[in-house]
Design a protein around this motif. Structure first.
Motif, PDB file in Angstrom:
ATOM      1  N   ALA A   6      13.314  53.816  44.110  1.00  0.00           N
ATOM      2  CA  ALA A   6      14.280  52.824  44.576  1.00  0.00           C
ATOM      3  C   ALA A   6      14.795  52.053  43.365  1.00  0.00           C
ATOM      4  CB  ALA A   6      13.607  51.878  45.573  1.00  0.00           C
ATOM      5  N   GLY A   7      15.906  51.396  43.543  1.00  0.00           N
ATOM      6  CA  GLY A   7      16.435  50.664  42.388  1.00  0.00           C
ATOM      7  C   GLY A   7      17.667  49.875  42.740  1.00  0.00           C
ATOM      8  N   ARG A   8      18.176  49.177  41.742  1.00  0.00           N
ATOM      9  CA  ARG A   8      19.350  48.339  41.942  1.00  0.00           C
ATOM     10  C   ARG A   8      20.386  48.657  40.875  1.00  0.00           C
ATOM     11  NH1 ARG A   8      18.115  42.681  40.527  1.00  0.00           N
ATOM     12  NH2 ARG A   8      19.171  43.163  38.585  1.00  0.00           N
ATOM     13  N   TYR A   9      21.586  48.858  41.342  1.00  0.00           N
ATOM     14  CA  TYR A   9      22.693  49.155  40.446  1.00  0.00           C
ATOM     15  C   TYR A   9      23.626  47.962  40.437  1.00  0.00           C
ATOM     16  CZ  TYR A   9      24.497  53.232  38.026  1.00  0.00           C
ATOM     17  OH  TYR A   9      24.839  54.131  37.075  1.00  0.00           O
ATOM     18  N   SER A  10      24.010  47.519  39.260  1.00  0.00           N
ATOM     19  CA  SER A  10      24.955  46.407  39.179  1.00  0.00           C
ATOM     20  C   SER A  10      26.175  46.874  38.401  1.00  0.00           C
ATOM     21  CB  SER A  10      24.273  45.237  38.467  1.00  0.00           C
ATOM     22  OG  SER A  10      25.234  44.442  37.817  1.00  0.00           O
ATOM     23  N   ILE A  11      27.343  46.645  38.962  1.00  0.00           N
ATOM     24  CA  ILE A  11      28.582  47.020  38.276  1.00  0.00           C
ATOM     25  C   ILE A  11      29.430  45.762  38.183  1.00  0.00           C
ATOM     26  CG2 ILE A  11      30.601  48.540  38.303  1.00  0.00           C
ATOM     27  CD1 ILE A  11      28.898  50.297  40.274  1.00  0.00           C
ATOM     28  N   PHE A  12      29.611  45.292  36.976  1.00  0.00           N
ATOM     29  CA  PHE A  12      30.213  43.975  36.782  1.00  0.00           C
ATOM     30  C   PHE A  12      31.472  44.096  35.921  1.00  0.00           C
ATOM     31  CE2 PHE A  12      29.913  39.798  34.348  1.00  0.00           C
ATOM     32  CZ  PHE A  12      30.525  39.076  35.359  1.00  0.00           C
ATOM     33  N   THR A  13      32.560  43.541  36.435  1.00  0.00           N
ATOM     34  CA  THR A  13      33.780  43.417  35.626  1.00  0.00           C
ATOM     35  C   THR A  13      34.041  41.925  35.487  1.00  0.00           C
ATOM     36  OG1 THR A  13      34.641  45.504  36.469  1.00  0.00           O
ATOM     37  CG2 THR A  13      36.236  44.013  35.478  1.00  0.00           C
ATOM     38  N   PRO A  14      33.751  41.344  34.316  1.00  0.00           N
ATOM     39  CA  PRO A  14      33.799  39.880  34.210  1.00  0.00           C
ATOM     40  C   PRO A  14      35.201  39.294  34.322  1.00  0.00           C
ATOM     41  CG  PRO A  14      33.275  40.872  32.089  1.00  0.00           C
ATOM     42  CD  PRO A  14      33.274  41.978  33.089  1.00  0.00           C
ATOM     43  N   PHE A  15      36.218  40.093  33.954  1.00  0.00           N
ATOM     44  CA  PHE A  15      37.563  39.511  34.009  1.00  0.00           C
ATOM     45  C   PHE A  15      38.608  40.625  34.036  1.00  0.00           C
ATOM     46  CE2 PHE A  15      41.278  37.552  31.753  1.00  0.00           C
ATOM     47  CZ  PHE A  15      41.612  36.686  32.780  1.00  0.00           C
ATOM     48  N   TYR A  16      39.513  40.496  34.971  1.00  0.00           N
ATOM     49  CA  TYR A  16      40.615  41.455  34.992  1.00  0.00           C
ATOM     50  C   TYR A  16      41.930  40.756  35.324  1.00  0.00           C
ATOM     51  CZ  TYR A  16      39.781  41.515  40.068  1.00  0.00           C
ATOM     52  OH  TYR A  16      39.594  41.149  41.374  1.00  0.00           O
ATOM     53  N   ILE A  17      43.006  41.401  34.942  1.00  0.00           N
ATOM     54  CA  ILE A  17      44.347  40.882  35.248  1.00  0.00           C
ATOM     55  C   ILE A  17      45.099  41.994  35.965  1.00  0.00           C
ATOM     56  CG2 ILE A  17      46.543  40.088  34.284  1.00  0.00           C
ATOM     57  CD1 ILE A  17      45.022  39.118  31.823  1.00  0.00           C
ATOM     58  N   ASP A  18      45.729  41.623  37.069  1.00  0.00           N
ATOM     59  CA  ASP A  18      46.601  42.567  37.777  1.00  0.00           C
ATOM     60  C   ASP A  18      47.912  41.817  37.995  1.00  0.00           C
ATOM     61  OD1 ASP A  18      47.758  44.513  39.264  1.00  0.00           O
ATOM     62  OD2 ASP A  18      46.307  44.473  40.917  1.00  0.00           O
ATOM     63  N   ALA A  19      48.957  42.268  37.321  1.00  0.00           N
ATOM     64  CA  ALA A  19      50.201  41.496  37.378  1.00  0.00           C
ATOM     65  C   ALA A  19      51.418  42.405  37.420  1.00  0.00           C
ATOM     66  CB  ALA A  19      50.285  40.585  36.153  1.00  0.00           C
ATOM     67  N   LYS A  20      52.439  41.922  38.129  1.00  0.00           N
ATOM     68  CA  LYS A  20      53.764  42.539  38.100  1.00  0.00           C
ATOM     69  C   LYS A  20      54.766  41.403  38.010  1.00  0.00           C
ATOM     70  CE  LYS A  20      54.195  47.025  40.313  1.00  0.00           C
ATOM     71  NZ  LYS A  20      54.612  47.723  41.506  1.00  0.00           N
ATOM     72  N   VAL A  21      55.489  41.315  36.925  1.00  0.00           N
ATOM     73  CA  VAL A  21      56.477  40.230  36.803  1.00  0.00           C
ATOM     74  C   VAL A  21      57.808  40.813  36.367  1.00  0.00           C
ATOM     75  CG1 VAL A  21      54.828  38.387  36.314  1.00  0.00           C
ATOM     76  CG2 VAL A  21      55.702  39.737  34.444  1.00  0.00           C
ATOM     77  N   SER A  22      58.871  40.187  36.835  1.00  0.00           N
ATOM     78  CA  SER A  22      60.188  40.709  36.471  1.00  0.00           C
ATOM     79  C   SER A  22      61.077  39.561  36.003  1.00  0.00           C
ATOM     80  CB  SER A  22      60.831  41.408  37.671  1.00  0.00           C
ATOM     81  OG  SER A  22      61.002  40.486  38.716  1.00  0.00           O
ATOM     82  N   THR A  23      62.167  39.930  35.344  1.00  0.00           N
ATOM     83  CA  THR A  23      63.131  38.936  34.886  1.00  0.00           C
ATOM     84  C   THR A  23      64.052  38.574  36.045  1.00  0.00           C
ATOM     85  OG1 THR A  23      64.599  40.691  34.202  1.00  0.00           O
ATOM     86  CG2 THR A  23      63.092  39.831  32.529  1.00  0.00           C
ATOM     87  N   GLY A  24      64.832  37.554  35.862  1.00  0.00           N
ATOM     88  CA  GLY A  24      65.810  37.191  36.893  1.00  0.00           C
ATOM     89  C   GLY A  24      65.204  36.269  37.923  1.00  0.00           C
ATOM     90  N   ASN A  25      66.041  35.898  38.897  1.00  0.00           N
ATOM     91  CA  ASN A  25      65.598  34.982  39.939  1.00  0.00           C
ATOM     92  C   ASN A  25      64.617  35.659  40.873  1.00  0.00           C
ATOM     93  OD1 ASN A  25      67.285  33.013  38.948  1.00  0.00           O
ATOM     94  ND2 ASN A  25      69.016  33.676  40.231  1.00  0.00           N
ATOM     95  N   ILE A  26      63.669  34.849  41.383  1.00  0.00           N
ATOM     96  CA  ILE A  26      62.735  35.387  42.367  1.00  0.00           C
ATOM     97  C   ILE A  26      63.407  35.294  43.731  1.00  0.00           C
ATOM     98  CG2 ILE A  26      60.478  35.141  43.441  1.00  0.00           C
ATOM     99  CD1 ILE A  26      59.467  33.892  40.843  1.00  0.00           C
ATOM    100  N   THR A  27      63.647  36.437  44.351  1.00  0.00           N
ATOM    101  CA  THR A  27      64.245  36.466  45.688  1.00  0.00           C
ATOM    102  C   THR A  27      63.243  37.098  46.641  1.00  0.00           C
ATOM    103  OG1 THR A  27      65.142  38.662  45.367  1.00  0.00           O
ATOM    104  CG2 THR A  27      66.531  36.834  44.645  1.00  0.00           C
ATOM    105  N   SER A  28      63.624  37.187  47.908  1.00  0.00           N
ATOM    106  CA  SER A  28      62.700  37.809  48.864  1.00  0.00           C
ATOM    107  C   SER A  28      62.447  39.271  48.506  1.00  0.00           C
ATOM    108  CB  SER A  28      63.259  37.696  50.287  1.00  0.00           C
ATOM    109  OG  SER A  28      64.540  38.297  50.307  1.00  0.00           O
TER     110      SER A  28
END
Lengths: 705, 99
Positions: free
Chosen positions: A466-488
């Motif tokens: 038996a055992g324990r598995y740890s999977i750690f991601t201390p920091f991530y960025i997920d981004a999508k940004v565009s130029t221009g005005n933000i519209t719907s």
């Protein structure tokens, strides 16, 4: 008529591709070539031979002390040897005695046609050695270890064994034949006599006779499916073609002739072994090798998804790479309605940054719960050979022999007799430093460690790993940004999510299909492009994965079967994927979050709610066959953030059926339907009730060859 | 330090304990099979290899660093043939730090 312009073109191509090979000259020596023994009365121990030709004569003293090739298959009684046959650098051991069917005498005999030139030698191989099977992998070589030439120069030479001047093989991807045809090719060089070539060609040509056609079979054994399948040949085409007057081609102008076999079944779509059986009057040159291994599969169209998957939203996309960055600039013109209802055509240019970044992604830590003090071999008790004070013994448990060091007593004789055939466990701690290692009672390199006697007991469940598995991601960025005005239209393009994730898997056991408990903790901070609306949310998920309910369909989960056509090949088994699978995973989770800052964001950005919700449900998948997939997902939400709409549920059921391939595996078609009902977080949109049905055909090469 | 033949004996006990039906099916040719024959998940392979390695280290009065355990896990996966996995474990055993 099946022989068409296509075949003529193929023929011409081969005239260009396979030029006449130059004649063998003295410079090509020494050489060693493998042949089939064409003598009809050759005993099984002399079914094949390797003919060795050297460039310099052997010293006469050694030459006269060698054995001569004789009619009888007898073991050479003389002690002098000039070389040996090796395979992969290791001497092939001699086997059997004179006149045994399996006799193999690793001795170079003076060939009968040497005529005292002291340059030609022969070594015989038995039928059981199957030298043509996996010939390339066997890497045969003649090693001249005691070859002193007529000028007293000692020669140590390794001569790789080649195939005789005429070789036959079977292929499934030979370019001279059509798709879905087997090709039997015969390669030859200029040393082959023209008459012999013509005889072979006439024989191939005669296979088109319906009586002979019926006698040709090709037995195929896919290496990832059970059993074998016998295909019957329906048509044969032979190349090179005869000329327009029906005269035989000038075979010396080529280096290859071939026959294409069309069969009543398709060439397998996975790697396979094949055995070609020709009519009994087939020339020996065309008979070997009977079994050809690892043939190329027919390229097959993969089953396509009916509805392609959409990319997930920012924040829930997988962070599966350290860096995944994309930049785009799209410039387009579009008609835009003006206040006076007229349209104005305007150019709009938008630049977009798509970024997924994982810092120190998936830091894995594994902790084994407890290292055992004793190891155990458990299972049905088989043979037992008691060790003596001097000699080792062995005990077979669960079909595996365990070696016991001399003097080791695992139980008294009466006890072992009682246990015979029953389930037992052999507990031990130490092995000695022999090869193979034998179970013993003391440490092999630390005399101070306590001695522990191995012992045999009736079966009792041993401690599981038996055992324990740890999977750690201390920091991530997920981004999508565009130029221009933000519209719907572009609000989804202007989201930046920062987060951290920890996944813990507690393994209760480590069986083939283990039971484990998966806990996922996620903390995300999300905002718009300009950081004018900021929110945080945390997620907790718990999935118990029970072994009894989880045998996922995965082609890498396999069982084994012995190879039927080539039981002596390596490996001697084939691995067959399980053809079914099922998964049932309960889900329990909670989300909590809120907007903590909002300062004049773009109008299109809706204010987000405080989030407090609990949910539970299940994900299930059943694959009764590889072609059918049934999935269902049901989640029930309790929404703490809304008093008016407290309970919600969401169901998604899908059925996908791959209808299989058609047109000799060039095309594939599949059928799909799904039913979706209810709402999902963030519950902004009304609940859905959607029924989808679809059918898709794909064929990459149906109109092209 | 433990040799490959010694680790072979220990690792068989591990495989036989974890996946007895498959161990019986493989018989004495078990080292010619890939680990995917015995384990359906990569985590299980890591757990089996680590457990055996810790047992070996216990007998050898030695230890591996966290990085070495990570490297061991990266070197062995479900597609690894058992005999290759055993040789890899023997290599790491030879590199263990005595305590």
């Amino acid at each position: 008529m099946r022989i068409t312009i296509l075949h003529l073109v193929a023929c011409l191509m081969f005239m260009l591709a396979f030029n006449v090979q130059p004649s063998m000259s003295q410079d090509d020596l020494p050489k060693a070539l493998l042949h089939v023994n064409e003598k009809p009365d050759a005993p099984p121990s002399r079914k094949y031979y390797i003919e060795i030709e050297t460039d310099t004569s052997l010293q006469s003293g050694i030459f006269h002390s060698l054995c001569q090739d004789t009619d009888d298959a007898v073991k050479c009684a003389k002690a002098t040897r000039i070389g040996i046959l090796s395979s992969k650098g290791v001497e092939v051991p001699s086997v059997g005695q004179s006149r045994d069917n399996d006799l193999f005498d690793n001795t170079l005999l003076i060939a009968r046609d040497d005529a005292n030139a002291a340059k030609r030698y022969r070594i015989y191989l038995s039928v059981g050695m199957e030298p043509f099977v996996d010939f390339e992998k066997k890497k045969y070589a003649i090693v001249l270890t005691n070859y002193v030439d007529a000028y007293d120069h000692a020669v140590v030479r390794v001569i790789p064994v080649g195939l005789s001047t005429l070789t036959r093989t079977l292929a499934s991807d030979f370019p001279g034949c059509r798709r879905n045809e087997f090709a039997m090719t015969v390669d030859y060089d200029s040393q082959t006599s023209p008459q012999h070539l013509l005889d072979l060609y006439h024989y191939l040509d005669s296979l088109q006779n319906p009586d002979k056609l019926k006698q040709i079979t090709i037995e195929v054994e896919p290496l990832s499916r059970k059993g074998t399948k016998t295909l019957t040949v329906k048509a044969v085409t032979v190349a090179p073609l005869k000329n327009s007057k029906g005269e035989d081609p000038v075979l010396r102008g080529f280096s290859k002739m071939w026959a294409c076999f069309s069969t009543d079944g398709d060439v397998p779509t996975e790697k396979f072994d094949a055995k070609l059986t020709l009519p009994k009057d087939a020339p020996l040159d065309l008979v070997e090798p009977r079994v050809v291994t690892g043939l190329t599969a027919l390229t097959a169209e993969p089953a396509a998804d009916v509805f392609p998957q959409k990319e997930k939203a920012v924040g829930v996309r997988p962070i599966d790479k350290d860096l995944n960055i994309g930049v785009s600039l799209v410039s387009s013109v579009k008609d835009q309605q003006q206040p006076d209802k007229s349209f104005l055509r305007k150019r709009n240019t938008v630049g977009t940054l798509d970024l997924r970044l994982g810092f120190f992604r998936n830091i894995k830590r594994l902790k084994v719960k407890k290292v055992p003090d004793l190891l155990a071999e458990c299972g049905p008790l088989g043979d037992y050979q008691k060790p003596t004070d001097k000699d080792p013994g062995s005990v077979t448990i669960n079909n595996h022999p365990n070696l016991l060091a001399p003097g080791i007593v695992i139980a008294d004789d009466d006890t072992i007799a009682t246990f015979k055939g029953g389930e037992v466990c052999l507990y031990y701690r130490y092995v000695d430093d022999q090869d193979p290692a034998r179970i013993t009672n003391h440490s092999y390199n630390f005399a101070g460690d306590p001695n522990i006697q191995p012992y045999l007991t009736p079966y009792k469940a041993q401690p599981v790993t038996a055992g324990r598995y740890s999977i750690f991601t201390p920091f991530y960025i997920d981004a999508k940004v565009s130029t221009g005005n933000i519209t719907s239209d572009t609000s989804s393009l202007n989201r930046v999510v920062l987060g951290a994730q920890e996944e813990l898997r507690f393994y209760q056991n480590n069986h083939e299909f283990p039971t484990y408990y998966r806990l996922l903790f996620q903390f995300n901070h999300a905002s718009d492009r300009d950081f004018k609306q900021r929110e945080f949310y945390g997620t907790f998920k718990f999935n118990p994965v029970f072994a009894a309910l989880n045998h996922p369909y995965d082609p890498t989960n396999v069982e084994s079967e012995t190879r039927h056509l080539c039981s002596t090949c390596k490996p001697p088994y084939k691995l067959l994927p399980f053809r079914y699978g099922y998964e049932f995973v309960p889900i329990i989770g909670a989300d909590i979050g809120k907007t903590y800052y909002r300062h004049r964001p773009a109008e299109a950005i809706k204010p987000s709610d405080t989030v407090r919700r609990l949910y539970f449900g299940f994900d299930g998948t059943i694959n009764p066959t590889p072609r059918i997939s049934l999935t269902a997902s049901e989640v029930f939400y309790v929404r703490g953030e809304s008093k008016t709409d407290r309970y919600h549920n969401y169901f998604l059921g899908e059925f996908a059926y791959s209808l299989g391939r058609f047109s000799s595996a060039r095309g594939a078609n599949s059928f799909f339907f799904s039913f979706e009902r209810g709402g999902q977080p963030p519950f902004d949109d009304p609940d859905v009730n959607v029924f989808k049905i679809g059918y898709r055909i794909t064929a990459t090469t149906i109109f092209s060859r | 330090m433990a040799t490959a033949p010694q680790i072979r004996t220990f690792f068989h006990s591990q495989v036989n304990s974890d996946s007895p039906a498959k161990a019986a099916e493989a018989g004495d040719k078990w080292t010619a099979f890939p680990l995917s024959f015995f384990y359906s998940a990569e985590d299980s392979v890591d757990l089996a290899v680590n457990s055996t390695m810790l047992f070996v280290l216990q007998l050898d009065h030695a230890q591996l660093s966290n990085q070495q355990f990570t490297d061991l896990g990266n070197a062995i996966n479900r597609s690894t043939i058992v005999s290759d996995a055993i040789n890899t474990m023997a290599t790491f055993s030879a590199a263990a730090q005595p305590i």
